[in-house]
Design an enzyme around this catalytic site. Structure first.
Site, PDB file in Angstrom:
ATOM      1  NE  ARG A  17      -4.087   1.786   2.251  1.00 33.94           N
ATOM      2  CZ  ARG A  17      -4.173   2.655   3.260  1.00 33.94           C
ATOM      3  NH1 ARG A  17      -3.335   2.580   4.277  1.00 33.94           N
ATOM      4  NH2 ARG A  17      -5.115   3.574   3.263  1.00 33.94           N
ATOM      5  CG  HIS A  60      -1.470   5.343  -0.410  1.00 36.54           C
ATOM      6  ND1 HIS A  60      -2.227   5.928   0.594  1.00 36.54           N
ATOM      7  CD2 HIS A  60      -2.267   4.369  -0.924  1.00 36.54           C
ATOM      8  CE1 HIS A  60      -3.406   5.335   0.677  1.00 36.54           C
ATOM      9  NE2 HIS A  60      -3.445   4.372  -0.227  1.00 36.54           N
ATOM     10  CB  SER A  97       7.111  12.332  -2.270  1.00 36.12           C
ATOM     11  OG  SER A  97       5.994  11.657  -2.821  1.00 36.12           O
ATOM     12  CG  ASN A 122      -1.100   8.936   2.797  1.00 33.14           C
ATOM     13  OD1 ASN A 122      -1.489   7.912   2.235  1.00 33.14           O
ATOM     14  ND2 ASN A 122      -0.476   9.917   2.143  1.00 33.14           N
ATOM     15  CG  HIS A 138      -8.114  -3.639  -1.652  1.00 40.50           C
ATOM     16  ND1 HIS A 138      -9.124  -2.718  -1.822  1.00 40.50           N
ATOM     17  CD2 HIS A 138      -6.998  -2.913  -1.359  1.00 40.50           C
ATOM     18  CE1 HIS A 138      -8.648  -1.489  -1.626  1.00 40.50           C
ATOM     19  NE2 HIS A 138      -7.367  -1.581  -1.357  1.00 40.50           N
TER      20      HIS A 138
END
Length: 329
Positions: free
Chosen positions: A71, A75, A85, A103, A202
């Site tokens: 994940r 993201h 980043s 987040n 998922h």
């Protein structure tokens, strides 16, 4: 009869301008071309063993960690490209992405990335970026939990910036409908097919009550018994039990396979955005295909992961190789 007009001279200024444009176009397209599976073959061939060793230990301690690292990669890539980043901490003079809505209180596993960075630095200091470490760790997470393997393209460098607004706007929220999901993935150069395949991530991991509360209480495209089971661990009132966890795949939340899609066929997707993939729309056939054929799902998932890993990487002299993944040098 000879022409009386002088021979036309080439317009050197226009020609040089055109050649200059071609050079600029070549340079612009070179970033993704500079990513390769053999980028560290000489400078740090031990990077893969170092990453794998830490990931195996981390997942042995907590099976959920594989999903958490995967994940993180998603993201990260959806904001400014795959540039690490997301790993940057907030400071008094720097706003990172960790506190953005998708987040905050949700992304996890940063200490595992720190441990991998430390292990890699011992093998070849100052060579491997945090962005590449995250890409390799995401692949290893999938493999360790039983999913497909692929050769990770590497050569990314780390950003010196982050985008709080990008994290809030680019990452698909769990309330997304099919059109919004498709649009947000398309903004990253990913097709609807990529989106459905990558959503198969998922098949592992957990979600917080705050992210599935509305689906299990308000939506009608959900199996009644499944909704009641999930309601039992997720109070209706917002602010109560928000961080209670439930498995995204109720059968095998720590095994990477295709049960996620089989759940969708039975209207047992935990998130609203999950069930949107099988809700009488354009993606129903793909969900059925992946539910019936795990090999096809694995192949398309790998294709999607490689494409996502190519999203606007920093290469060459752009960015830096961070010494500490949490802060710029």
């Amino acid at each position: 009869m000879a022409s009386s007009y002088p021979a036309r001279q080439p317009n050197w200024r226009s020609l040089c301008f055109a050649l200059g444009l071609l050079v600029l176009m070549a340079l612009a397209g070179a970033s993704s071309a500079q990513l390769s599976t053999g980028f560290y073959s000489r400078s740090c061939p031990g990077v893969y063993d170092a990453v794998k060793s830490v990931m195996q230990s981390a997942i042995a301690r907590e099976k959920r960690m594989g999903a958490s690292i995967l994940r993180l990669f998603f993201h990260d890539c959806f904001v400014q490209g795959c540039d690490a980043s997301l790993l940057l901490d907030d400071t008094s003079s720097f706003q990172g992405e960790k506190m953005a809505t998708p987040n905050n209180g949700s992304v996890r596993g940063f200490e595992v990335i720190d441990a991998i960075k430390s292990a890699v630095e011992k093998v070849c200091p100052g060579v491997v970026s945090c962005a590449d470490i995250l890409a390799i760790a995401a692949r290893d997470s999938v493999v360790i939990l039983g999913g497909p393997s692929w050769d990770v393209k590497v050569g990314r460098r780390d950003s010196t910036t982050a985008s709080f607004s990008g994290a809030n706007n680019n990452i698909p929220p769990p309330t997304s409908g099919l059109a919004n999901l498709t649009s947000l993935f398309a903004a990253q150069g990913l097709s609807q097919k990529d989106m459905v395949a990558l959503s198969g991530a998922h098949t592992i991991g957990l979600a917080r009550c705050t992210n599935f509360r509305a689906h299990v209480y308000n939506d009608t495209n959900i199996d009644g018994a499944f909704a009641r089971t999930r309601q039992s661990g997720c109070p209706r009132t917002s602010g109560s039990g928000d961080n209670n966890l439930a498995s995204l795949d109720q059968q095998t939340p720590t095994v990477f396979e295709n049960n996620y899609y089989r759940n969708l066929l039975c209207k047992k997707g935990l998130l609203h955005s999950d069930q949107e993939l099988f809700n009488g729309g354009a993606t129903d056939a793909l969900v059925q295909s992946y539910a019936n054929d795990q090999t096809t799902f694995f192949a398309d998932f790998v294709t999607g992961m490689i494409k996502m890993g190519d999203v606007t990487p920093l290469t060459g002299s752009n960015g830096q190789i961070r010494k500490n993944c949490r802060r710029v040098n």
